[in-house]
Scaffold this active site. Structure first.
Site, PDB file in Angstrom:
ATOM      1  N   ARG A   1       6.836   5.484   5.465  1.00  0.00           N
ATOM      2  CA  ARG A   1       7.529   4.241   5.114  1.00  0.00           C
ATOM      3  C   ARG A   1       8.700   4.473   4.161  1.00  0.00           C
ATOM      4  NH1 ARG A   1       5.256   3.854   8.820  1.00  0.00           N
ATOM      5  NH2 ARG A   1       3.529   2.523   9.442  1.00  0.00           N
TER       6      ARG A   1
ATOM      7  N   SER B   1       2.960  -6.991   6.103  1.00  0.00           N
ATOM      8  CA  SER B   1       2.195  -6.124   5.201  1.00  0.00           C
ATOM      9  C   SER B   1       2.966  -5.965   3.900  1.00  0.00           C
ATOM     10  CB  SER B   1       1.962  -4.757   5.842  1.00  0.00           C
ATOM     11  OG  SER B   1       1.175  -4.886   7.006  1.00  0.00           O
TER      12      SER B   1
ATOM     13  N   GLU C   1       5.752  -2.837  -0.241  1.00  0.00           N
ATOM     14  CA  GLU C   1       6.507  -2.338   0.897  1.00  0.00           C
ATOM     15  C   GLU C   1       7.882  -2.998   1.056  1.00  0.00           C
ATOM     16  OE1 GLU C   1       5.961  -2.269   5.713  1.00  0.00           O
ATOM     17  OE2 GLU C   1       4.338  -1.464   4.499  1.00  0.00           O
TER      18      GLU C   1
END
Length: 342
Positions: free
Chosen positions: A165, A239, A335
Site C-alpha cells: 500500500r 478500508s 490508509e
C-alpha cells in the site's frame, strides 16, 4: 479548462467531511495538466490531484490552492504476444470499469481487484490491491507530469518503488507527479488456483465447479458488498486502516496468547496481520464516537453517521489506534491520504 472557486470538498470525497478548496479545475488531457501546473506555479499555488475521492480525507480549513480533478480518459491495447496484452489506460478512467473491460477482453491480472473504488491513476499511488492481486503485479510503466522538472516523464514499475500500500507517489516523492496514464501487462490465460483464502471460501460455499475471470469478478463483488458499505448510503473511505506488518518475533509473541491470529507471509520476511481482526479482538466492532462508527460488518471501515468535521474523524482514529496498541503492541496506520494546507 474551467476553474471553479470556493468549492466544498464534501461532495467530492466519499467520507463527506472537510472544508472548501479555493480553486478547482478539471483536466481532460495532458496539456490541461501542464497548463494548470504552470499557471499555479506563477501564482505560487499548491495543487492536489483528486481522482474518485474514495481514499482521501479532507481537513476543515480552506485549501488555499487548486484541487485538480483528473478526468483523462483512454483504454487502448498497444501491443500483444501469444501470452500477454499491454493496455494503456487514462488516469481518469474509473478503475472498476477498467477491470470490467479487461475481463471482457479475456485478460487476467486485475479481476480480483473488481469493485475497488477510485480511478486508474490513483491505483499506483498506494499500490492498490485485493484478494491476492495488487497493481504492482501488472503495471509496466506510467506517464506523469513532473512538477519538479516541468516535463512529462515515463516511470517504470521498478522506479515506483512499490511496497505494501505504498509507492514513491505517497512517500518520498509525494506531490511531485500527476499521473496521466498507466500501462498494464495482462495475461491471456484463465485464472488458476490457489486463490486467496476468502475467495476460495466463497467458491467452495457456492459449489462453483468452473472458475473463470467473470466468476471471480462476481465473487469478489459479492464478497465486497457483504463487507463494505455503499458510500452513497453510508459515507466512508473504504478500508480506513492498513493491515499491520510485523516481524516474525512479534508474530510468535502474539501467537502465544492468540493461537488463532490470522497472518500472511510477505516477500520481505515480515507477516501481514489483518487489522480488522485486531480492531475486532480489541472489542471495537460497532464502536461509536464523535459521530463516527466502526462498521459492524468490517472493523477496518469507519462510517460517518453524523460527524461534522475532520476533528471528529481524527478523534475516533486516535482512540482506535491507542486501544489496539495497548492490547497488542502494534501501531496501526491510516490508509487514506489527507488533503490539508500543510
Amino acid at each position: 479548462m474551467d476553474v471553479m472557486t470556493n468549492i466544498s470538498l464534501k461532495q467530492y470525497t466519499t467520507m463527506k467531511l472537510g472544508g472548501e478548496t479555493r480553486y478547482m479545475a478539471t483536466a481532460d488531457s495532458a496539456s490541461d495538466v501542464v497548463s494548470l501546473y504552470r499557471n499555479a506555479r506563477k501564482e505560487n499555488l499548491p495543487i492536489f490531484v483528486l481522482g474518485g475521492g474514495s481514499n482521501v480525507i479532507t481537513h476543515d480549513e480552506v485549501f488555499e490552492g487548486i484541487v485538480l480533478l483528473n478526468k483523462i480518459k483512454g483504454f487502448e491495447v498497444i501491443s500483444e504476444t501469444d501470452e500477454t496484452t499491454d493496455v494503456k489506460i487514462g488516469a481518469g478512467e474509473v478503475w472498476d470499469e477498467v477491470v470490467e473491460k479487461a475481463i471482457e477482453l479475456g485478460l487476467q491480472g486485475v479481476e480480483a481487484m473488481s469493485g475497488i473504488p477510485g480511478t486508474a491513476g490513483a491505483a499506483p499511488v498506494q499500490n492498490v490491491g485485493a484478494y491476492g492481486q495488487e497493481i504492482a503485479d501488472t503495471l509496466i510503466s506510467l506517464e506523469a507530469y513532473d512538477s519538479k522538472t516541468d516535463t512529462i516523464v515515463t516511470i517504470s514499475a521498478d522506479e515506483c518503488d512499490f511496497s505494501y500500500r505504498n509507492s514513491i507517489f505517497r512517500d518520498k516523492e509525494k506531490g511531485r507527479y500527476c499521473i496521466l496514464n498507466i500501462t498494464l501487462r495482462l495475461n491471456k490465460a484463465e485464472p488458476k488456483p490457489p486463490y486467496y483464502a476468502s475467495l476460495q471460501k466463497y467458491i467452495d460455499e457456492n459449489d462453483i465447479r468452473e472458475v473463470n475471470l467473470s466468476v471471480i469478478r462476481v465473487a469478489v463483488l459479492n464478497i465486497r458488498s457483504e463487507k463494505l458499505p455503499d458510500p452513497a448510503e453510508l459515507p466512508s473511505a473504504g478500508s480506513f486502516f492498513k493491515n499491520a506488518l510485523v516481524e516474525k518475533w512479534k508474530l510468535e509473541e502474539l501467537q502465544k496468547e492468540y493461537s488463532d491470529i490470522p497472518n500472511y507471509a510477505m516477500s520481505d520476511g515480515r507477516y501481514k496481520i489483518p487489522t480488522g481482526w485486531l480492531i475486532d479482538k480489541a472489542g471495537l466492532r460497532g464502536y461509536r464516537s464523535h459521530g463516527m462508527r466502526v462498521y459492524e460488518k468490517n472493523a477496518l471501515v469507519l462510517v460517518n453517521d453524523s460527524a461534522t468535521g475532520y476533528d471528529d474523524l481524527a478523534a475516533i482514529r486516535e482512540e482506535i489506534v491507542q486501544i489496539v496498541f495497548d492490547k497488542f503492541g502494534i501501531k496501526i496506520e491510516q490508509e487514506p491520504l489527507e488533503l490539508s494546507q500543510q
